[in-house]
Structure formats: structure tokens, C-alpha cells
Design a protein around this motif. Structure first.
Motif, PDB file in Angstrom:
ATOM      1  N   GLU A  68       0.833  -1.199   0.000  1.00 39.13           N
ATOM      2  CA  GLU A  68       0.000   0.000   0.000  1.00 39.13           C
ATOM      3  C   GLU A  68       0.871   1.253   0.000  1.00 39.13           C
ATOM      4  OE1 GLU A  68      -3.174  -0.409  -0.191  1.00 39.13           O
ATOM      5  OE2 GLU A  68      -3.559  -2.427   0.560  1.00 39.13           O
ATOM      6  N   MET A  69       0.432   2.288  -0.723  1.00 40.32           N
ATOM      7  CA  MET A  69       1.255   3.482  -0.851  1.00 40.32           C
ATOM      8  C   MET A  69       0.413   4.712  -1.170  1.00 40.32           C
ATOM      9  SD  MET A  69       2.885   2.791  -4.644  1.00 40.32           S
ATOM     10  CE  MET A  69       2.608   4.290  -5.590  1.00 40.32           C
ATOM     11  N   ALA A  70       0.996   5.884  -0.930  1.00 38.04           N
ATOM     12  CA  ALA A  70       0.458   7.142  -1.437  1.00 38.04           C
ATOM     13  C   ALA A  70       1.098   7.419  -2.787  1.00 38.04           C
ATOM     14  CB  ALA A  70       0.760   8.277  -0.468  1.00 38.04           C
ATOM     15  N   GLY A  71       0.372   8.083  -3.682  1.00 38.83           N
ATOM     16  CA  GLY A  71       0.957   8.270  -5.005  1.00 38.83           C
ATOM     17  C   GLY A  71       0.198   9.239  -5.880  1.00 38.83           C
ATOM     18  N   TRP A  72       0.370   9.073  -7.176  1.00 36.57           N
ATOM     19  CA  TRP A  72      -0.251   9.954  -8.166  1.00 36.57           C
ATOM     20  C   TRP A  72      -0.571   9.147  -9.426  1.00 36.57           C
ATOM     21  CZ3 TRP A  72       2.461   9.854 -12.672  1.00 36.57           C
ATOM     22  CH2 TRP A  72       3.808   9.496 -12.596  1.00 36.57           C
ATOM     23  N   LEU A  73      -1.549   9.655 -10.173  1.00 35.20           N
ATOM     24  CA  LEU A  73      -1.930   9.062 -11.456  1.00 35.20           C
ATOM     25  C   LEU A  73      -2.012  10.154 -12.513  1.00 35.20           C
ATOM     26  CD1 LEU A  73      -4.190   7.855  -9.121  1.00 35.20           C
ATOM     27  CD2 LEU A  73      -4.340   6.140 -10.911  1.00 35.20           C
ATOM     28  N   HIS A  74      -1.605   9.823 -13.724  1.00 38.96           N
ATOM     29  CA  HIS A  74      -1.780  10.675 -14.893  1.00 38.96           C
ATOM     30  C   HIS A  74      -2.816   9.991 -15.775  1.00 38.96           C
ATOM     31  CE1 HIS A  74       0.235  12.825 -18.602  1.00 38.96           C
ATOM     32  NE2 HIS A  74      -1.012  13.233 -18.388  1.00 38.96           N
ATOM     33  N   LEU A  75      -3.970  10.624 -15.941  1.00 34.66           N
ATOM     34  CA  LEU A  75      -5.119  10.002 -16.586  1.00 34.66           C
ATOM     35  C   LEU A  75      -5.563  10.776 -17.823  1.00 34.66           C
ATOM     36  CD1 LEU A  75      -7.301   9.434 -13.382  1.00 34.66           C
ATOM     37  CD2 LEU A  75      -5.740   7.801 -14.445  1.00 34.66           C
ATOM     38  N   LYS A  76      -6.246  10.059 -18.717  1.00 35.88           N
ATOM     39  CA  LYS A  76      -6.946  10.671 -19.842  1.00 35.88           C
ATOM     40  C   LYS A  76      -8.339  10.082 -19.895  1.00 35.88           C
ATOM     41  CE  LYS A  76      -6.659  11.404 -24.863  1.00 35.88           C
ATOM     42  NZ  LYS A  76      -5.870  11.146 -26.097  1.00 35.88           N
ATOM     43  N   VAL A  77      -9.344  10.903 -20.202  1.00 29.11           N
ATOM     44  CA  VAL A  77     -10.728  10.425 -20.194  1.00 29.11           C
ATOM     45  C   VAL A  77     -11.418  10.701 -21.533  1.00 29.11           C
ATOM     46  CG1 VAL A  77     -11.061  10.593 -17.700  1.00 29.11           C
ATOM     47  CG2 VAL A  77     -11.497  12.603 -19.132  1.00 29.11           C
ATOM     48  N   GLU A  78     -12.266   9.768 -21.924  1.00 31.05           N
ATOM     49  CA  GLU A  78     -13.137   9.893 -23.097  1.00 31.05           C
ATOM     50  C   GLU A  78     -14.504   9.337 -22.707  1.00 31.05           C
ATOM     51  OE1 GLU A  78     -12.324  11.279 -25.902  1.00 31.05           O
ATOM     52  OE2 GLU A  78     -10.128  11.171 -26.090  1.00 31.05           O
TER      53      GLU A  78
END
Length: 409
Positions: free
Chosen positions: A267-277
């Protein structure tokens, strides 16, 4: 450079952040809106909101307040998304927060959460895993090192009112069949430590009383713990409310199929780079009831496995009918007993199965009365040769290192 739409400060409580929530409810406000085709970054807390520390004391796992979990970043609205559409979410990249370059794995006390093998491991224990680029090792579980397949354990869209009522009705019905069970059969709505995003006052209190807990996966996605939802994957989520209301959290550095330790994975803290359609009317067009996804093309290249089999006969020798849950449990227990022959404690072996990229397969469900499940353990994660041979197993560990344990008070 993609904009970071939700930032988190790990030194502050998640409850100070209006773009964080830990319940599912259709009235949680959507404060952040994006256009179809946009890409953006989202930061997340670890699923407990910082309750677990990087030390050698497992009392934080024993005493964890599970009413808090899971802390999710969102909801994010996608302009033009309507009920019946499919929201297409592409994970462009994903990683750990720089200020928390470590993660944790743990077994909850049977009296506070439990887990898949809680009858065999009833006391709270934990292991800390340090990240070194794409690899991880633990001071509590010697002799293993593996590449991470970082993914969100929990991601999904807001339910509408009809879906929320359905969830609460069916889960309450199950809970009431054995209301005194430990651990409980379901995590029902609970206002303790509920964080409803930007909601305030009476509206917040009313919604918290009926909001769904984030513990299980459901039709909208949720806590599916699918290890292959990593960089490069695409997920197709059913949309139930205007804007979809996308939220995510519970990031994992690495995990085995089934996340069998419950406080599973790393388990961790983090970030995501997302794209949505958005695919208009996609639910009906493709007959989608639950999310579907295309997995990441990038994954650790482990192709040499030792495979453990389990059937639907429980530990007492009782026969069950095509029970895959029991069969997979037996496969896991068989793997644990095998690893103990090389010097691992049962807890260390269990932690390996929860954190390493093991594969779980439903191998047979038609040959009555036994279902067959298999657990695929990668050989290359070990520093030693773990294959059977005529000379018998060699104990590589002397028992001087184990996972911290915190028995119930």
C-alpha cells in the motif's frame, strides 16, 4: 505538462481536503470538471490516510480505524457524460509520492477486519517495503525482490440513488443472516469518520448515514484490486450520474492476484496521470454491467513459475461443492507450507503471496464436487533456488528476522 487537479498533503488529515471522500453517495459534490479528451494528474493518500507508520511496531495495524477507509481522490466530472454512457479512463502513468518512497503490507486482527486467512493468522502483523526505482524489498521479509506493477486498487464512478439503495438492501440482508459474525459479513453504512468531500451540515450528516462503504467491488468498479490496471491500461466504466463522478485511491506498488492479505499488496500514497473519453450510450451498445478493461502492455516479465493447486476441501477435510473460494485458500496454504520449508515463517510466506506478482487461476469448475484453483509463484523473485530436488529443501533463513506482530490487548 498535465495539470495536477487534486493535490494531497500527507502531513495533513484527509478530512481537511474537500476533494477527498471515503464513502460512495450520489450527492457528493463534483468540484472538478474536465473535458472529454483531457489528460490530468491526481494525487492520492494511502488507503488508510496515513494511519500506518514506517517502523517495526504492528500496533498501528492492530488498532487501525477501518471506518476511515478508503480515502479517494475525486469525484471528477467529465463534461457531457450521462447515465448509460461508458467513461473510458486511460492510465497514462502512475507512481509513488516522492515524500513517501515506501509502502506497507499487513494482516488485520481477526477482531478488527480479519482477512482471507484470518483463522490461520489472527493477530495483526505488518511488513514495510522500500522502493528502489521499479523494484522493492523488505527488511521484514528477506530474500525476495520484485518489480512493481503499480495500480489503483480502487477506482470507479458515483452510483445513482437506485444503485445505492440496491447495494444497501442486499448487503444488509446478507449481514442480518449472521449479525454477530467476526469479521462481519458486510461493511454497512457507518457515520464514524465518514468524509463526504465538500458536503457540510445536515445534508452531509444525512448522506453519511446512508452512504455505501468503499470496502467491496460493486457494479461501478470500486475496490476491485486488479493488479493489471497499470500504466497503459484502459478501463470502461458504466456511468450512472451526470458527469460520471470518477474517484480513485488505494494505490498499490505490487500485488498478487486476490490481494489475499486484505491490507494486501504494498500500500502506498501516489499519483496518477489520466486521460478520459466518453462512449455515448455505451452500456447498452456493449451490454456492459460491470467495468471492462484492456490491461497494461507493460508488466514484470516473470515467466518461470512454481504452481500450487487447491481443491474445494477445507482444512478440516470437509467436502464442499465447486467452491472456488476454498480451493484458492487451499492453494495459498499449500504455498505457505512449502515456503516454510526454506526458512520463511508463515507470516513472511503469507506476505509474499499478498505482495509479489503471483497469479491466481480458476483452473476447473465443472468436475464435481471439486473446483480447482491454482496459485502461480514466480521463481525469479527469490534470491535462492526454490525448486524441489532430490536433496530436499535448504533452510536459507534462521528465524532471526520476522514480521512485527501485535496481539490483541
Amino acid at each position: 505538462m498535465a495539470d495536477t487537479l487534486i493535490s494531497v498533503d500527507l502531513s495533513e488529515s484527509p478530512h481537511t481536503n474537500e476533494n477527498i471522500h471515503n464513502r460512495w453517495h450520489p450527492d457528493i459534490p463534483i468540484n472538478i470538471w474536465v473535458e472529454q479528451g483531457d489528460d490530468f494528474k491526481i494525487e492520492t493518500y494511502d488507503w488508510t490516510g496515513g494511519q500506518i507508520k514506517n517502523d517495526d511496531d504492528a500496533s498501528d495495524v492492530r488498532d487501525v480505524e477501518l471506518e476511515q477507509v478508503h480515502y479517494l481522490s475525486g469525484p471528477i466530472g467529465v463534461k457531457g457524460a450521462e447515465p448509460g454512457d461508458l467513461l473510458v479512463v486511460e492510465i497514462l502513468d502512475i507512481g509513488a509520492k516522492e515524500e513517501m518512497n515506501w509502502g506497507f503490507n499487513g494482516f488485520f486482527s481477526k477482531n478488527n477486519g480479519g482477512g482471507f486467512l484470518t483463522d490461520h493468522f489472527p493477530s495483526a502483523q505488518k511488513s514495510i517495503w522500500d522502493f528502489d526505482g521499479m523494484f522493492t524489498k523488505s527488511r521484514h521479509v528477506p530474500g525476495v525482490k520484485y518489480a512493481g506493477l503499480i495500480h489503483p486498487g480502487l477506482i470507479g464512478c458515483l452510483p445513482d440513488r437506485k444503485m445505492l439503495d440496491m447495494w444497501n438492501s442486499r448487503e444488509t440482508k446478507l449481514f442480518n443472516t449472521d449479525p454477530e459474525r467476526v469479521p462481519p459479513l458486510a461493511a454497512l453504512p457507518n457515520t464514524q469518520s465518514a468524509h463526504m468531500g465538500a458536503m457540510q451540515g445536515d445534508a452531509r450528516d444525512k448522506a453519511a448515514m446512508e452512504a455505501a462503504r468503499t470496502v467491496p467491488p460493486r457494479e461501478h468498479g470500486g475496490n476491485c484490486d486488479i493488479k493489471d490496471l497499470s500504466r497503459g491500461c484502459k478501463i470502461y466504466f458504466p456511468v450512472y450520474v451526470d458527469g460520471a463522478g470518477l474517484s480513485m485511491g488505494d494505490l498499490h506498488f505490487s500485488q498478487g492476484d486476490g490481494e489475499i492479505t486484505f491490507c494486501g499488496a504494498i500500500e502506498m500514497a501516489g499519483w496518477l496521470h489520466l486521460k478520459v473519453e466518453v462512449i455515448k450510450a455505451g452500456m447498452e451498445k456493449y451490454g456492459v454491467k460491470n467495468p471492462i478493461f484492456k490491461p497494461s502492455p507493460i508488466k514484470p516479465q516473470y515467466d518461470d513459475f512454481l504452481i500450487f493447486e487447491g481443491i474445494s476441501v477445507d482444512e478440516s477435510g470437509e467436502q464442499h461443492y465447486l467452491d472456488v473460494h476454498i480451493a484458492y485458500r487451499q492453494a495459498c496454504l499449500n504455498a505457505i507450507e512449502y515456503l516454510k520449508k526454506f526458512g520463511y515463517t508463515g507470516a513472511q510466506a503469507y506476505s509474499i503471496l499478498g505482495t509479489a506478482p503471483v497469479q491466481g487461476h480458476i483452473s476447473g469448475v465443472v468436475d464435481i464436487p471439486n473446483a480447482c484453483a491454482t496459485l502461480w509463484l514466480p521463481n525469479d523473485i527469490f534470491e535462492w533456488d526454490m525448486m524441489p530436488n532430490a536433496d530436499g529443501p535448504k533452510k536459507y533463513l534462521d528465524g532471526s528476522v520476522d514480521m512485527p506482530i501485535a496481539p490483541d490487548l
